[in-house]
Design a protein around this motif. Structure first.
Motif, short mmCIF file in Angstrom:
data_model
loop_
_atom_site.label_atom_id
_atom_site.label_comp_id
_atom_site.label_asym_id
_atom_site.label_seq_id
_atom_site.Cartn_x
_atom_site.Cartn_y
_atom_site.Cartn_z
N ALA A 26 0.83 -1.20 0.00
CA ALA A 26 0.00 0.00 0.00
C ALA A 26 0.86 1.25 0.00
O ALA A 26 0.58 2.22 -0.73
N PHE A 30 0.20 3.48 -3.15
CA PHE A 30 -0.41 4.77 -2.87
C PHE A 30 0.54 5.90 -3.26
O PHE A 30 0.12 6.95 -3.75
N PHE A 35 -4.08 7.49 -3.65
CA PHE A 35 -5.01 6.65 -2.91
C PHE A 35 -6.22 6.28 -3.75
O PHE A 35 -6.60 5.11 -3.86
N THR A 38 -5.73 3.74 -6.64
CA THR A 38 -5.22 2.41 -6.29
C THR A 38 -6.33 1.58 -5.69
O THR A 38 -6.87 1.92 -4.63
N LYS A 61 -10.18 0.18 3.34
CA LYS A 61 -9.09 0.80 2.59
C LYS A 61 -8.60 2.06 3.32
O LYS A 61 -7.39 2.31 3.38
N LEU A 65 -4.85 2.96 4.79
CA LEU A 65 -4.11 4.21 4.59
C LEU A 65 -3.69 4.80 5.93
O LEU A 65 -2.54 5.24 6.09
N GLU A 132 -2.65 15.18 -2.38
CA GLU A 132 -3.91 14.55 -2.80
C GLU A 132 -5.00 15.61 -2.94
O GLU A 132 -5.19 16.45 -2.06
#
Length: 227
Positions: A26, A30, A35, A38, A61, A65, A132
């Motif tokens: 991850a 990521f 994020f 994926t 999920k 994260l 992000e």
């Protein structure tokens, strides 16, 4: 005469636990793709696991994260808190701006080096999370680092009584942003002609960042800023 002993073959290395494989996959994916882009299936395939394992270890999920962020930042948060408490216990208990900036920046700048073979993945991951577009992702990251960062912000406000709380908070956010760019090597890439190709961000640049940010915090109040 006895036969010479043959060297014993080393036992095969055990695969990493499922939880660690999921975190590693991850963190890398990521960081490479973001994020939202994926899927859990992509992560589980890379980790040689299944979605049920994600649900078992992390719940979702988003939980995965959160765990990746926590793992990446746990040592930094602990070191920052230790240094802040040491600074608070010394002298008059009110550390200066330069001391606070150095403690905050240098611990973050050395995160990649302390992460060993995961260093490159950690750098990409942190840079991606901070950029992000989904504010929920940034808030999740802030939740993990907020308690320690909040204490640094309070200490900087106490060290800069001539500035409004809003002014110090803005400069603090700018520090966090520049440090994130430094950690991900993006700060050097903004002007690649001055940097050695493939060079990782080092203590020299981190020291320059400390000098720059200390001066920025000491800058006069912004004209018209309301206290």
């Amino acid at each position: 005469m006895s036969e010479p002993k043959q060297p014993t073959a080393a036992p095969p290395s055990r695969p990493a636990p499922t939880r660690d494989r999921l975190l590693d996959a991850a963190e890398r994916l990521f960081g490479e793709h973001g994020f939202a882009a994926t899927s859990l299936r992509t992560v589980t395939v890379a980790a040689e696991a299944n979605v049920a394992a994600v649900n078992y270890h992390f719940g979702s999920k988003e939980g995965l994260l959160r765990a990746v962020v926590e793992r990446a930042m746990a040592e930094v948060n602990g070191e920052r808190l230790r240094l802040l408490e040491e600074l608070g216990a010394a002298g008059d208990g009110r550390p200066g701006v330069a001391e606070l900036v150095r403690a905050f920046v240098m611990t973050g700048a050395r995160l990649v080096g302390r992460s060993g073979e995961r260093g490159a993945s950690v750098a990409r991951f942190l840079g991606r999370v901070m950029a992000e577009p989904d504010p929920a992702i940034r808030r999740l990251f802030a939740t993990e680092v907020g308690p320690v960062e909040g204490r640094y912000l309070d200490a900087l406000r106490a060290a800069l009584p001539q500035l409004s709380a809003a002014e110090v908070a803005f400069r603090f956010r700018a520090m966090v942003g520049l440090l994130g760019l430094h950690q991900s090597s993006a700060l050097g890439d903004l002007h690649p002609g001055d940097a050695a190709e493939g060079a990782a961000p080092g203590d020299d640049d981190a020291g320059r960042l400390v000098t720059f940010l200390t001066a920025a915090f000491h800058a006069p109040p912004t004209t018209g800023d309301e206290r």
